[in-house]
Enzyme design. Structure first.
Site, PDB file in Angstrom:
ATOM      1  N   ASP A   1     -21.808  83.366 -50.862  1.00 46.22           N
ATOM      2  CA  ASP A   1     -20.710  82.704 -50.151  1.00 46.22           C
ATOM      3  C   ASP A   1     -21.194  81.995 -48.886  1.00 46.22           C
ATOM      4  OD1 ASP A   1     -21.371  84.985 -48.773  1.00 46.22           O
ATOM      5  OD2 ASP A   1     -19.322  85.694 -48.488  1.00 46.22           O
TER       6      ASP A   1
ATOM      7  N   ARG B   1     -16.397  89.786 -52.569  1.00 49.64           N
ATOM      8  CA  ARG B   1     -15.529  89.701 -51.395  1.00 49.64           C
ATOM      9  C   ARG B   1     -14.495  88.586 -51.600  1.00 49.64           C
ATOM     10  NH1 ARG B   1     -16.650  92.356 -46.620  1.00 49.64           N
ATOM     11  NH2 ARG B   1     -18.835  92.572 -47.134  1.00 49.64           N
TER      12      ARG B   1
ATOM     13  N   GLY C   1     -24.359  94.016 -46.323  1.00 48.86           N
ATOM     14  CA  GLY C   1     -24.630  94.644 -47.626  1.00 48.86           C
ATOM     15  C   GLY C   1     -26.047  94.331 -48.071  1.00 48.86           C
TER      16      GLY C   1
ATOM     17  N   THR D   1     -27.208  87.775 -49.778  1.00 46.42           N
ATOM     18  CA  THR D   1     -25.972  88.490 -50.118  1.00 46.42           C
ATOM     19  C   THR D   1     -25.680  88.219 -51.581  1.00 46.42           C
ATOM     20  OG1 THR D   1     -23.561  88.477 -49.918  1.00 46.42           O
ATOM     21  CG2 THR D   1     -24.685  86.532 -49.078  1.00 46.42           C
TER      22      THR D   1
ATOM     23  N   ARG E   1     -23.534  98.066 -41.019  1.00 50.40           N
ATOM     24  CA  ARG E   1     -22.541  97.154 -40.429  1.00 50.40           C
ATOM     25  C   ARG E   1     -22.207  97.764 -39.064  1.00 50.40           C
ATOM     26  NH1 ARG E   1     -21.058  94.068 -45.040  1.00 50.40           N
ATOM     27  NH2 ARG E   1     -20.944  95.252 -46.973  1.00 50.40           N
TER      28      ARG E   1
ATOM     29  N   ASP F   1     -22.924  87.895 -52.795  1.00 50.33           N
ATOM     30  CA  ASP F   1     -21.681  87.123 -52.919  1.00 50.33           C
ATOM     31  C   ASP F   1     -21.905  85.621 -53.084  1.00 50.33           C
ATOM     32  OD1 ASP F   1     -20.485  89.568 -52.479  1.00 50.33           O
ATOM     33  OD2 ASP F   1     -20.113  89.203 -50.351  1.00 50.33           O
TER      34      ASP F   1
ATOM     35  N   ASP G   1     -23.108  86.107 -43.911  1.00 54.69           N
ATOM     36  CA  ASP G   1     -22.536  85.325 -42.811  1.00 54.69           C
ATOM     37  C   ASP G   1     -22.217  86.173 -41.583  1.00 54.69           C
ATOM     38  OD1 ASP G   1     -20.391  86.520 -44.069  1.00 54.69           O
ATOM     39  OD2 ASP G   1     -19.043  84.819 -43.732  1.00 54.69           O
TER      40      ASP G   1
HETATM   41  O1  F6P Z   1     -21.042  91.508 -49.374  1.00 52.88           O
HETATM   42  C1  F6P Z   1     -21.564  92.214 -50.437  1.00 52.88           C
HETATM   43  C2  F6P Z   1     -20.548  93.176 -51.001  1.00 52.88           C
HETATM   44  O2  F6P Z   1     -21.135  93.885 -52.065  1.00 52.88           O
HETATM   45  C3  F6P Z   1     -19.212  92.570 -51.428  1.00 52.88           C
HETATM   46  O3  F6P Z   1     -19.292  91.929 -52.679  1.00 52.88           O
HETATM   47  C4  F6P Z   1     -18.317  93.764 -51.407  1.00 52.88           C
HETATM   48  O4  F6P Z   1     -16.968  93.380 -51.227  1.00 52.88           O
HETATM   49  C5  F6P Z   1     -18.833  94.525 -50.210  1.00 52.88           C
HETATM   50  O5  F6P Z   1     -20.165  94.108 -50.007  1.00 52.88           O
HETATM   51  C6  F6P Z   1     -18.795  96.017 -50.354  1.00 52.88           C
HETATM   52  O6  F6P Z   1     -19.189  96.556 -49.134  1.00 52.88           O
HETATM   53  P1  F6P Z   1     -19.677  98.053 -48.934  1.00 52.88           P
HETATM   54  O7  F6P Z   1     -20.983  98.210 -49.655  1.00 52.88           O
HETATM   55  O8  F6P Z   1     -19.810  98.178 -47.460  1.00 52.88           O
HETATM   56  O9  F6P Z   1     -18.630  98.919 -49.530  1.00 52.88           O
END
Ligand code: F6P
Length: 330
Positions: free
Chosen positions: A129, A171, A11, A125, A72, A127, A103
Site C-alpha cells: 500500500d 489493512r 508488521g 509490507t 509498533r 500490504d 507507511d
Molecule cells: O500491515 C501488515 C498487516 O499484516 C496487515 O495486513 C494487517 O491488517 C496487520 O498487519 C495485522 O497487524 P498485527 O500483526 O499487528 O496484528
C-alpha cells in the site's frame, strides 16, 4: 567511521532479512559501521542497539520475519518519545538511519528527519500500500502464501457444493486480495477500492449454480466493510458468508488466513527487491543523502523525496479486477 543505524518497524514482511543482510554488508563495503536497532522505534527509545558485523547476517536471506524484531511504538508517537529516540542516536554517534517498513514507519522516519537525523526508507509490507514503488518487500511472498492456501481450499471445495470465503490481509488495501484472487481463479473478489453489491454476488452464484457450477470461491479483503451497519467488530468474511446463507440459501465455509500470510521463506522476487533497494539505500547514505524513500518502478530503482512519497496515494491496477470478472462470469 560513520555509523548507520538499521531498523525494521511495523508488521514484519518476508524479505526484511534479505534487506538487513544487504544493508549490513553494503555498509561495510563502503566503510560505514552498521548498527542494529532492535524492536523498531521502541528499541531505539530504550537503547536496544548493537554494532553489527558481516557474520551477524549469515544464513538469514532465506528466513521470513526479521532478525532485528519489530514493534509498533505508541511512545514514539509522542514528542517526548521522539526526543528520546534522537538523543539515543546522538549518544551512539549514529547520524544516518535506514528504516525498513511500511507507511507508519516512514512517517516516523520523516519526523526524525525533521529533527536533523539523516533517514532513508525502503518499503517492506505485505500490504503493498505504499506509493512510489510498484511492489513493497513481502507482498510477493504473501500472495504466494495465499495462493498455496487457496489451492488447498479448492481441493476440498470441489468435493462439496458450498461457497468458500477466504479472508486475506491488506489493512485498507485490496492488493493481496486482487492479485491472489486472480491468480487462484476466484469467482468473486471483494476489495475496499471497488464498491460491490452483495445481492449481485448472490445472484451471480445462483446463476452459476443453474449452469452447473457446484462450488464458489470468494476472496475477501479484510478492509472491506461488509454490510451497511458494519462496526468493524466482526470479520467481513463472516458477515458476508452469513448474508449469502440467509439470502441465497447456499452453505458457506469461512477461512480467515491471518498471519500465515506473513510467514515463510521469501520468494525470489522479494529477495531480489530487498537486496537491490537496500544496496542503493546504503549507497545513498554513503553519499551523504537523506530524506528519501527508494522504490522500484518499471524495474528501475528510484529515490523519491520521503515527504512526497508519503503524500501520494497507491493506485490499484483495476485491469486485474476487470479481467477477473470476465473470467469468472463467462
Ligand atoms: O500491515 C501488515 C498487516 O499484516 C496487515 O495486513 C494487517 O491488517 C496487520 O498487519 C495485522 O497487524 P498485527 O500483526 O499487528 O496484528
Amino acid at each position: 567511521m560513520r555509523r548507520v543505524g538499521i531498523l525494521t518497524s511495523g508488521g514484519d514482511a518476508p524479505g526484511m532479512n534479505a534487506a538487513i543482510r544487504t544493508a549490513v554488508r553494503t555498509a561495510l563495503h563502503f566503510g560505514l559501521e552498521p548498527w542494529a536497532i532492535y524492536r523498531g522505534y521502541h528499541g531505539l527509545i530504550h537503547g536496544e542497539l548493537a554494532a553489527m558485523g558481516s557474520r551477524d547476517v549469515s544464513g538469514i536471506i532465506q528466513r521470513g520475519g526479521t532478525i532485528l524484531k519489530s514493534a509498533r511504538s505508541e511512545e514514539f508517537m509522542t514528542p517526548e518519545g521522539r526526543a528520546k529516540a534522537v538523543d539515543m542516536l546522538r549518544r551512539h554517534e549514529i547520524d544516518s538511519l535506514l528504516v525498513i517498513g511500511g507507511d507508519g514507519s516512514f512517517r516516523g522516519a520523516l519526523s526524525l528527519q525533521q529533527e536533523g537525523v539523516n533517514v532513508m526508507g525502503i518499503p517492506a509490507t505485505i500490504d503493498n500500500d505504499i506509493a512510489c514503488t510498484d511492489y513493497s518487500i513481502g507482498f510477493d511472498t504473501a500472495v504466494n502464501n495465499v495462493m498455496d492456501a487457496v489451492n488447498k481450499i479448492r481441493d476440498t471445495a470441489s468435493s462439496h457444493d458450498r461457497v468458500y470465503l477466504v479472508e486475506v490481509m491488506g489493512r485498507h488495501s485490496g492488493y493481496i486480495a486482487l492479485y491472489s484472487g486472480l491468480a487462484c481463479g476466484a469467482d468473486v473478489i471483494l476489495i475496499p477500492e471497488v464498491p460491490y453489491d452483495l445481492d449481485a454476488v448472490c445472484e451471480q452464484i445462483s446463476q452459476a449454480a443453474e449452469l452447473g457450477k457446484t462450488f464458489n470461491i470468494i476472496v475477501v479483503a479484510e478492509g472491506v466493510h461488509a454490510i451497511g451497519d458494519d462496526d468493524g467488530s466482526e470479520n467481513p468474511a463472516m458477515q458476508i458468508g452469513r448474508y449469502i446463507e440467509e439470502q441465497a440459501g447456499f452453505e458457506t465455509r469461512i477461512t480467515i488466513l491471518g498471519h500465515i500470510q506473513r510467514g515463510g521463506a521469501p520468494t525470489v522476487r522479494d529477495r531480489l527487491l530487498a537486496s537491490r533497494l537496500a544496496y542503493h539505500a546504503v549507497e545513498l547514505i554513503f553519499q551523504g543523502k537523506g530524506g528519501k524513500m527508494l522504490g522500484e518502478v518499471d524495474q528501475k530503482v528510484v529515490a523519491f523525496d520521503l515527504e512526497y512519497a508519503l503524500a501520494q496515494e497507491k493506485q490499484l491496477n483495476l485491469d486485474y479486477y476487470r479481467l477477473s470478472n470476465i473470467l469468472s462470469t463467462i
